[in-house]
Design a protein around this motif. Sequence first.
Motif, PDB file in Angstrom:
ATOM      1  N   VAL A  56      66.030   4.371 -15.760  1.00 51.40           N
ATOM      2  CA  VAL A  56      66.081   4.950 -17.103  1.00 51.40           C
ATOM      3  C   VAL A  56      64.885   4.493 -17.930  1.00 51.40           C
ATOM      4  CG1 VAL A  56      67.508   5.165 -19.177  1.00 51.40           C
ATOM      5  CG2 VAL A  56      68.594   5.020 -16.954  1.00 51.40           C
ATOM      6  N   LEU A  57      64.344   3.348 -17.571  1.00 53.99           N
ATOM      7  CA  LEU A  57      63.216   2.797 -18.328  1.00 53.99           C
ATOM      8  C   LEU A  57      61.874   3.336 -17.835  1.00 53.99           C
ATOM      9  CD1 LEU A  57      62.033   0.698 -20.333  1.00 53.99           C
ATOM     10  CD2 LEU A  57      62.165  -0.983 -18.499  1.00 53.99           C
ATOM     11  N   ILE A  58      61.677   3.381 -16.523  1.00 54.15           N
ATOM     12  CA  ILE A  58      60.387   3.776 -15.964  1.00 54.15           C
ATOM     13  C   ILE A  58      60.520   5.157 -15.334  1.00 54.15           C
ATOM     14  CG2 ILE A  58      58.554   3.133 -14.341  1.00 54.15           C
ATOM     15  CD1 ILE A  58      59.647   0.250 -14.468  1.00 54.15           C
ATOM     16  N   THR A  59      59.718   6.102 -15.791  1.00 44.24           N
ATOM     17  CA  THR A  59      59.807   7.458 -15.250  1.00 44.24           C
ATOM     18  C   THR A  59      58.913   7.576 -14.007  1.00 44.24           C
ATOM     19  OG1 THR A  59      57.947   8.348 -16.498  1.00 44.24           O
ATOM     20  CG2 THR A  59      60.089   8.323 -17.606  1.00 44.24           C
ATOM     21  N   GLU A 118      55.429  10.682  -4.499  1.00 38.33           N
ATOM     22  CA  GLU A 118      54.651  11.887  -4.820  1.00 38.33           C
ATOM     23  C   GLU A 118      54.475  12.005  -6.323  1.00 38.33           C
ATOM     24  OE1 GLU A 118      56.427  15.337  -3.131  1.00 38.33           O
ATOM     25  OE2 GLU A 118      56.691  14.397  -1.181  1.00 38.33           O
ATOM     26  N   GLU A 119      53.317  12.471  -6.724  1.00 40.34           N
ATOM     27  CA  GLU A 119      53.039  12.600  -8.155  1.00 40.34           C
ATOM     28  C   GLU A 119      53.859  13.761  -8.724  1.00 40.34           C
ATOM     29  OE1 GLU A 119      49.009  12.236  -9.166  1.00 40.34           O
ATOM     30  OE2 GLU A 119      49.493  11.998 -11.297  1.00 40.34           O
ATOM     31  N   PRO A 120      54.542  13.554  -9.831  1.00 39.76           N
ATOM     32  CA  PRO A 120      55.338  14.636 -10.416  1.00 39.76           C
ATOM     33  C   PRO A 120      54.443  15.770 -10.918  1.00 39.76           C
ATOM     34  CG  PRO A 120      55.833  12.503 -11.451  1.00 39.76           C
ATOM     35  CD  PRO A 120      54.625  12.317 -10.617  1.00 39.76           C
ATOM     36  N   ASN A 121      55.015  16.965 -10.946  1.00 38.50           N
ATOM     37  CA  ASN A 121      54.246  18.080 -11.499  1.00 38.50           C
ATOM     38  C   ASN A 121      54.348  18.085 -13.024  1.00 38.50           C
ATOM     39  OD1 ASN A 121      56.653  19.343 -12.275  1.00 38.50           O
ATOM     40  ND2 ASN A 121      56.882  20.295 -10.249  1.00 38.50           N
ATOM     41  N   ALA A 122      53.685  19.063 -13.636  1.00 38.57           N
ATOM     42  CA  ALA A 122      53.601  19.078 -15.103  1.00 38.57           C
ATOM     43  C   ALA A 122      54.982  19.205 -15.745  1.00 38.57           C
ATOM     44  CB  ALA A 122      52.705  20.226 -15.553  1.00 38.57           C
ATOM     45  N   ASP A 123      55.858  20.026 -15.141  1.00 34.12           N
ATOM     46  CA  ASP A 123      57.198  20.202 -15.701  1.00 34.12           C
ATOM     47  C   ASP A 123      57.988  18.897 -15.662  1.00 34.12           C
ATOM     48  OD1 ASP A 123      56.690  22.800 -16.222  1.00 34.12           O
ATOM     49  OD2 ASP A 123      57.726  23.593 -14.448  1.00 34.12           O
ATOM     50  N   GLU A 124      57.857  18.218 -14.516  1.00 37.45           N
ATOM     51  CA  GLU A 124      58.579  16.954 -14.376  1.00 37.45           C
ATOM     52  C   GLU A 124      58.073  15.922 -15.368  1.00 37.45           C
ATOM     53  OE1 GLU A 124      59.827  16.687  -9.722  1.00 37.45           O
ATOM     54  OE2 GLU A 124      57.707  16.571 -10.185  1.00 37.45           O
ATOM     55  N   LEU A 125      56.761  15.898 -15.547  1.00 34.98           N
ATOM     56  CA  LEU A 125      56.181  14.941 -16.501  1.00 34.98           C
ATOM     57  C   LEU A 125      56.648  15.234 -17.919  1.00 34.98           C
ATOM     58  CD1 LEU A 125      52.504  14.655 -15.195  1.00 34.98           C
ATOM     59  CD2 LEU A 125      54.268  12.891 -15.134  1.00 34.98           C
ATOM     60  N   ALA A 126      56.675  16.520 -18.257  1.00 33.90           N
ATOM     61  CA  ALA A 126      57.101  16.897 -19.617  1.00 33.90           C
ATOM     62  C   ALA A 126      58.560  16.529 -19.840  1.00 33.90           C
ATOM     63  CB  ALA A 126      56.883  18.388 -19.825  1.00 33.90           C
ATOM     64  N   LEU A 127      59.398  16.803 -18.833  1.00 28.15           N
ATOM     65  CA  LEU A 127      60.811  16.467 -18.953  1.00 28.15           C
ATOM     66  C   LEU A 127      60.999  14.962 -19.097  1.00 28.15           C
ATOM     67  CD1 LEU A 127      63.848  17.058 -18.804  1.00 28.15           C
ATOM     68  CD2 LEU A 127      63.648  16.909 -16.321  1.00 28.15           C
ATOM     69  N   GLU A 130      59.978  13.841 -22.547  1.00 27.39           N
ATOM     70  CA  GLU A 130      60.956  14.239 -23.550  1.00 27.39           C
ATOM     71  C   GLU A 130      62.259  13.454 -23.404  1.00 27.39           C
ATOM     72  OE1 GLU A 130      63.005  18.299 -25.377  1.00 27.39           O
ATOM     73  OE2 GLU A 130      62.090  18.352 -23.391  1.00 27.39           O
ATOM     74  N   GLY A 131      62.696  13.299 -22.166  1.00 23.09           N
ATOM     75  CA  GLY A 131      63.953  12.594 -21.917  1.00 23.09           C
ATOM     76  C   GLY A 131      63.876  11.134 -22.318  1.00 23.09           C
ATOM     77  N   PHE A 132      62.776  10.487 -21.975  1.00 24.21           N
ATOM     78  CA  PHE A 132      62.637   9.072 -22.311  1.00 24.21           C
ATOM     79  C   PHE A 132      62.574   8.883 -23.826  1.00 24.21           C
ATOM     80  CE2 PHE A 132      60.125   5.217 -23.100  1.00 24.21           C
ATOM     81  CZ  PHE A 132      60.934   4.291 -22.464  1.00 24.21           C
ATOM     82  N   ALA A 133      61.827   9.763 -24.487  1.00 28.62           N
ATOM     83  CA  ALA A 133      61.716   9.657 -25.947  1.00 28.62           C
ATOM     84  C   ALA A 133      63.077   9.877 -26.611  1.00 28.62           C
ATOM     85  CB  ALA A 133      60.701  10.664 -26.471  1.00 28.62           C
ATOM     86  N   LEU A 134      63.816  10.859 -26.094  1.00 26.44           N
ATOM     87  CA  LEU A 134      65.155  11.114 -26.633  1.00 26.44           C
ATOM     88  C   LEU A 134      66.057   9.902 -26.451  1.00 26.44           C
ATOM     89  CD1 LEU A 134      66.310  14.710 -25.619  1.00 26.44           C
ATOM     90  CD2 LEU A 134      66.179  13.746 -27.900  1.00 26.44           C
ATOM     91  N   MET A 135      65.996   9.340 -25.255  1.00 26.73           N
ATOM     92  CA  MET A 135      66.818   8.169 -24.950  1.00 26.73           C
ATOM     93  C   MET A 135      66.515   7.043 -25.941  1.00 26.73           C
ATOM     94  SD  MET A 135      68.976   7.253 -22.453  1.00 26.73           S
ATOM     95  CE  MET A 135      68.543   8.090 -20.960  1.00 26.73           C
ATOM     96  N   LEU A 181      68.799  15.235 -21.646  1.00 28.42           N
ATOM     97  CA  LEU A 181      69.068  13.887 -21.143  1.00 28.42           C
ATOM     98  C   LEU A 181      69.692  13.927 -19.752  1.00 28.42           C
ATOM     99  CD1 LEU A 181      70.415  12.184 -24.405  1.00 28.42           C
ATOM    100  CD2 LEU A 181      68.340  11.574 -23.165  1.00 28.42           C
ATOM    101  N   GLU A 182      70.587  14.866 -19.535  1.00 25.52           N
ATOM    102  CA  GLU A 182      71.208  14.967 -18.211  1.00 25.52           C
ATOM    103  C   GLU A 182      70.177  15.340 -17.154  1.00 25.52           C
ATOM    104  OE1 GLU A 182      75.818  16.020 -19.452  1.00 25.52           O
ATOM    105  OE2 GLU A 182      74.642  17.493 -18.324  1.00 25.52           O
ATOM    106  N   ALA A 183      69.318  16.292 -17.492  1.00 19.85           N
ATOM    107  CA  ALA A 183      68.270  16.680 -16.546  1.00 19.85           C
ATOM    108  C   ALA A 183      67.321  15.507 -16.281  1.00 19.85           C
ATOM    109  CB  ALA A 183      67.500  17.881 -17.092  1.00 19.85           C
ATOM    110  N   TYR A 184      67.017  14.779 -17.337  1.00 23.19           N
ATOM    111  CA  TYR A 184      66.137  13.612 -17.201  1.00 23.19           C
ATOM    112  C   TYR A 184      66.772  12.558 -16.290  1.00 23.19           C
ATOM    113  CZ  TYR A 184      64.079   9.123 -18.584  1.00 23.19           C
ATOM    114  OH  TYR A 184      63.525   7.870 -18.570  1.00 23.19           O
TER     115      TYR A 184
END
Lengths: 207, 365
Positions: A56-59, A118-127, A130-135, A181-184
Amino acid sequence: MLALLVTLSLAAPPSTRLLYEQKCLYCHSEEVSERVRLTEPQWRRLIEQMRQRAPVLITRGDVFTLSRYMVNGLKLVPAQKPVVAVTKPDSLGADLRLADAGVPRDVPLPTPIDPLPEEPNADELALAEEGFALMQTRCSRCHTLGRVYGKLDTLERSLNVIERMSLKTGSGITEDDLRVLEAYLRSQFERPLQSAAEPVGRATSPR
Amino acid sequence: MTPRLVVLTSLLVSTVSHGADVILAGSASLDYRLVSGAAPPTNPSPLGINGMTFELAQKVVVDVGHGVSFTVKACGGCHGLEVDQGFGELHVRRFFNVRAGRLNVPVGEFTVRHDPTNFSTPSKPLPFAMGDMLQYGRSAFNLGIVPAPAVDNGVEVFGSLGLGKRVSLDYTVSLIKGLAGDNDLDFARSRVWVDNNRTPAVAARVVLTGPDWSFGASGTAGAYDAKDSLWYAIAGVEAYARLGIVTLRAEALARRTDLDATATGYPFQLIDAWFLKAGWYAQADVQLHRLVTLVLRSDGLHRFGMPLPDSELTTASAGVQRQTVAAFVRANDFVAFKADYELWTFTGTTFPLRHVGRVALVLGY
């Protein structure tokens, strides 16, 4: 004075240094984390293992950003020759011990057979962003974040807690926030990533 | 207390044995305050050291699935061991859910954060203060407006209504036993499990929340004496905003409490058989470093109306204001230190100005 602080803090762009402080120094001291000397793939493996301990801390995106920062920003790379692992790591979070800074011996390297993440794609990075900031913003209204990171240790528990908390009066967690948050959380705990746009069901076991 | 402990232990053991998801949380807080001047006011101490108190709490949340969960939180401090929370919760829809048992009365925003690990100052804001405030006794201000935690038996419905993507309207409506007392509230007696009268009380809180802000209002009302003849009514408003590294919180509450017109010993002729207490706080938490937060707080409490018989308050308008500078330092996930300086000034009373310093060690998991 207060207005100046607010203005400065709102204007300040998020820096990689800040990310390093938020994620790595959350558990480790600078002295411990900056005595390690690794190559970038080794850093990536090591931080990925840390991520699995604190999902939850490190994406997933942080793994790459931080490993690059370790190598290019902090220059925490082997000085002369490749580092040789003396002991197999059994507790990476607690046992980052080095004999001395220049000539590391006893470095708890990640297991070499671990695949490089594997390096996340742009969608994964954006999620993830957003998810971490929301948390951070939602949970810290009432709790210290340490409590949050400590409690959300499995996907099922995390989803149940987030849903229960979202119904607390004044939590500020909207239905849309809950979906993100659930998706994150799913993306952090499991693969493949589920789109934030799609509704996600509860993880409650059918009992 | 022993039967309650047995119930708590049984609940924990039985749920663990059935494989339900059990979440544990706990906290412990050790607090010391030093008050300036001659003959400083004392406060209760479970350690026998004047100015030193401790609180500890253990919470168990059992999630049994299908939207059903049970929460039990026991806490100990100056009042001995108490059940702060003990309820079952059923999630039906986002906009309608039910909770029943031993509840925290939904009045004010601070009530939600009353655990010492969840607020950044060593002391509670005056509207929510208990024995940690100066001149807290019945013969003076008789605590705050609604001392936190306000705990009561009852049932409540709660939910959240979405108003767009980032805004929601949350609500809680409760039917509870209500506060108790004789000629002003007695908060210790209010925590007794059996009601002292036949009139339930109602409480409600509604909060409009956005991404980094919220505004809300709450209130409660009921009869508090054994004869169902004396009433109290509490109303409050709250605001929260986060601007970068600064978190702002403010609340204002007021309580109208009926006085017993048949009682004797009032210092003046009783014309209006009620008094009004108003309290407020405004607080800014500035996160200077990832481990260090600077806190600036201004709070106050004012009482308007006839002083109680034998009260040290001798005027119909008496108040206390406090200015606080505090630091909240997190050592790690489980340990934090709090320290503050407080300037206490009184109006309409003979109580002298006081300087107060506090330090607190807080453990939480």
